[in-house]
Scaffold this active site. Structure first.
Site, PDB file in Angstrom:
ATOM      1  N   ASP A 115       0.841  -1.194   0.000  1.00 14.76           N
ATOM      2  CA  ASP A 115       0.000   0.000   0.000  1.00 14.76           C
ATOM      3  C   ASP A 115       0.880   1.249   0.000  1.00 14.76           C
ATOM      4  OD1 ASP A 115      -2.312   1.834   0.723  1.00 14.76           O
ATOM      5  OD2 ASP A 115      -3.307  -0.089   1.017  1.00 14.76           O
ATOM      6  N   HIS A 142      -3.871   6.033   3.291  1.00 11.00           N
ATOM      7  CA  HIS A 142      -4.516   4.803   2.825  1.00 11.00           C
ATOM      8  C   HIS A 142      -3.872   3.557   3.431  1.00 11.00           C
ATOM      9  CE1 HIS A 142      -5.830   1.738  -0.137  1.00 11.00           C
ATOM     10  NE2 HIS A 142      -6.837   2.551  -0.398  1.00 11.00           N
ATOM     11  N   SER A 176     -10.967  -1.064  -0.944  1.00 15.87           N
ATOM     12  CA  SER A 176      -9.710  -1.003  -0.187  1.00 15.87           C
ATOM     13  C   SER A 176      -9.939  -1.251   1.291  1.00 15.87           C
ATOM     14  CB  SER A 176      -9.054   0.372  -0.358  1.00 15.87           C
ATOM     15  OG  SER A 176      -8.380   0.483  -1.572  1.00 15.87           O
TER      16      SER A 176
END
Length: 765
Positions: free
Chosen positions: A151, A221, A557
């Site tokens: 990520d 994220h 996600s």
């Protein structure tokens, strides 16, 4: 003077030519399968050096010298993946692809990233209590399972990665904490490792400064997804005061590792094949048990897809790989990460909302929001953004509240109605705020239907459904003023219906291999609260200067690491189970009903199908005791690839001595826990093998037949000893052809355990 000019012009010509040639060079992946077996007496380091040298020799045979090859190669994959990434032109790539031993050559394409209450919604706890039937209790909260995350990196200072009370790092861990250029980045007994990979990204954007030489997360994220999968218990977590509670990951006692492969977007992409493959190669050697990968790209051939290749090698090494399905829904055929060795996760809602109401007269419309500010009590003019169109803007731009599309003189002091789509939802509110607006009502378009998302807006705002949006717009009349108000958001639990599918969640059918049903499963992916970076605002937008420790985010996600956390628990409970066995346990025990006892709906509140939710909504406690499993190993996957016309020569690079079966296996007989039958003409019979992982017993099959299809299971009763495997056949008869897929299910039950497989059938035209 003339001579000087001539040499200057000639030099300029060659420089321009060289730059033009260089401009044609882009990163390509040259994939060679698995590295050769290491001979006795050769160290691992020497073996890697020999493999890397073979890469420069191979490319040097095309470029003319090994020096030219070494200058072009940006990565050599030498541990568990054999191949390299090199900056070359298309002609060189085409010539390289023809060399012996080369499996595939393809451009290093770009990928996009696909975001407290959710674990109670999934049944792992109740009002903060964990009972003995919870998978958390059975699996020791995922103790010592190692979960890696590909990520944007990680914010190591987050409380979700504190190591209070944790024992020493497991000896099987072989990785590192790569903080050479970021001394403030530290690992511990919880966050046991971190690496970064940026050479593929650098090949696209040019030289990177030292701020890129770190696994630190500047986006948010990666911190969010990693803490969702394996974050520790953190009390009093909230987003701007909303959703307060105990934050934790799916495997809160797991060890976690960050592999930073995603960077600021370039041409719409944040993560590149070259870096992704390097991360997979490292993660396999490091000793991770689970890899959570919340990113993806458009579906392509498996050997042209770095994520599919990397995950194949990981799964072959026993690592469970979980990937997001994509955020291109509700378009049919938009699902990504389609390889059958990948566990592909769709996104749905949970039973928590953050309601904020817009009121007009006696009418009150419920929306959702995490606005940090609220309106002073009173009445405010409500206007459509199209009625506030700036002179130099278009009606469509103003409808979507693009930057510069609104006239401040028309907006001042009003609540503005903006339509969802294209630009970020929170940015629309900033556009209204900068134009002098008092608040914003964000309305859905038809495709996003009833999916409303709680965002950390920068002004008083609420997000309402498409139908409610049309109702609100109907109150607005020409030459009249409509007054209203937006209430402050609050946190409400046990909302219904839940789950329902997120409109953004990508859908089947599988466009690469229609005989494999994708996605596999759905999990919470809307308004998920988890840890956040200290380097970015909750909206990630430059104008937003706020900082939060936890944030709410939405996307597949977010559903992906929910499933990764559950996979981590099952790995702790059953460390010897294959990735396919754990996937099967989760798929066949999933639920297809919501908290009202009805079928899971889509975002328009129409009953959804397996192309939306796969096998259903993840049910962790049931997955701990699945009864029967559909298992697969590396040879099964190689046989699958043979059925797609890959040759024995290509596939022998994965497993020395491997040869395709003399009669290729029909994909319909691939031992997947679901059934996807396409182009059915008259009838077809398929075979499956199930293994009993529970006590001895007898299982009986029941069938929910797809419309117009007769389904016969033979035998329809199977008696098992503990650990026994048995085969069964299913015949599908097309009685009433249909122009679209029809759906059903096959369930084996021993009276206690229900082993359910979805069925999707498309008859031939």
């Amino acid at each position: 003077m003339g001579c000087t000019f001539f040499w200057f012009a000639l030099l300029s010509f060659f420089l321009l030519k060289e730059n033009a040639i260089s401009a044609d060079k882009v990163p390509y992946i040259v994939y060679l399968g698995e590295p050769p077996l290491r001979l006795s007496g050769i160290s691992q380091e020497l073996q890697r050096t020999k493999v890397a040298k073979s890469h420069s020799e191979l490319l040097g045979s095309i470029l003319g010298t090994q020096k030219a090859a070494q200058d072009a190669i940006i990565y050599s994959y030498t541990q568990h993946i054999n191949g390299f990434a090199a900056k070359i032109d298309k002609e060189t790539a085409d010539l390289t692809a023809k060399l012996p031993g080369v499996v595939s050559v393809f451009p290093s394409r770009g990928y996009q990233l696909h975001t407290t209450r959710s674990w109670e919604f999934l049944g792992l706890e109740s009002d903060g209590n964990v009972n003995s039937n919870s998978l958390w209790s059975k699996a020791g909260y995922g103790k010592d399972t190692i979960i890696g995350n590909l990520d944007t990196g990680v914010w190591p200072e987050s409380e979700s990665f504190a190591d209070d009370g944790m024992a020493d790092v497991p000896t099987e861990w072989k990785g590192i904490c790569d903080n050479e250029f970021d001394a403030n980045f530290t690992c511990n007994k919880k966050l046991i490792g971190a690496r970064y990979f940026n050479k593929g990204y650098e090949a696209f954007v040019g030289p990177l400064n030292i701020s890129y030489q770190t696994p630190r997360d500047s986006d948010g994220h990666g911190t969010h997804t990693l803490s969702t999968a394996g974050g520790a218990f953190v009390a009093n977590a909230s987003v701007l005061g909303y959703g307060s509670g105990m934050a934790k990951g799916g495997s809160p006692h797991a060890r976690v590792v960050a592999y930073k492969v995603c960077w600021p977007p370039v041409n719409g992409s944040e993560c590149f094949d070259a870096d992704i493959l390097a991360a997979f190669d490292a993660a396999i050697s490091d000793g991770v048990h689970v890899l959570s990968v919340s990113l993806g790209g458009p579906p392509v051939d498996y050997f042209q897809d770095g994520l599919a290749i990397g995950s194949f090698h990981a799964v072959s090494s026993g690592i469970k790989v979980v990937c997001s399905a994509g955020n291109l829904g509700p378009t049919a055929g938009s699902v990504s990460n389609l390889a059958p060795w990948i566990f592909t996760v769709a996104a749905s809602t949970m039973d928590r909302e953050f309601p904020a109401y817009v009121s007009i007269g006696n009418t009150s419309i419920k929306g959702q929001s995490l606005s940090s500010t609220s309106l002073t009590v009173g009445k405010y003019p409500i206007i459509s953004s199209t009625d506030a169109q700036a002179a130099n803007s278009t009606a469509n731009d103003s409808r979507l509240c693009f930057v510069g599309s609104l006239d401040p003189a028309k907006v001042n002091g009003s609540i503005v109605i903006c339509t969802r789509g294209i630009n970020p939802r929170v940015e629309k509110g900033e556009v209204v705020l900068q134009a002098g607006g008092a608040g914003m009502v964000l309305i859905n378009n038809a495709s996003t239907g009833n999916e409303i998302i709680a965002d950390a807006h920068v002004l008083p705002a609420t997000h309402i459904t498409y139908t409610d949006g049309q109702t609100l717009l109907s109150y607005l009349k020409p030459n009249s003023t409509v007054l209203g108000y937006i209430t402050k958001p609050e946190t409400v639990l046990n909302t219904k219906p839940a789950p329902f599918m997120a409109a953004f969640s990508s859908q089947g059918p599988n466009t690469v291999t229609p005989g494999i049903l994708k996605p596999d499963i759905t999990a919470p992916g809307v308004s998920v609260i988890a840890s956040w970076t200290g380097a970015a605002s909750p909206t990630r937008l430059a104008f937003d200067k706020r900082r939060v420790k936890f944030n709410s985010d939405s996307g597949t996600s977010m559903s992906c690491p929910h499933t990764s956390g559950v996979v981590g628990l099952l790995h702790t409970l059953y460390p010897d189970w294959t990735p396919a066995a754990i996937r099967s346990a989760i798929m066949t025990t999933a639920s297809i009903t919501d908290n009202q006892g009805k079928g899971i709906l889509n975002a328009s509140f129409v009953t959804s199908t397996p192309f939306s939710y796969g096998s259903g909504h993840v049910n962790p406690n049931a997955a701990a005791d699945p009864g029967l499993i559909y298992d697969l190993n590396t040879t099964d996957y190689l046989n699958f690839l043979c059925s797609l016309s890959y040759s024995s020569t290509q596939l022998a690079t994965f497993k020395p001595g491997y040869k395709c079966p003399s009669k290729p296996q029909d994909i319909k007989d691939f031992n997947y826990p679901s059934f996807a039958i396409y182009e059915l003409n008259n009838s077809v019979t398929v075979t499956r093998t199930v293994k009993n992982v529970g006590p001895a017993g007898t299982y009986t099959a029941t069938v929910e037949e797809p419309s117009g299809i007769q389904v016969k299971v033979e035998p329809d009763s199977l008696k098992f000893d503990a650990g026994e495997e048995k085969k069964f056949k299913v015949t599908f008869y097309a009685h009433t052809p249909s122009s679209d897929y029809v759906f059903g299910s096959i369930t084996w039950s021993d009276g206690t355990r229900n082993v359910r497989s979805p069925v999707a059938v498309l008859t031939s035209s």
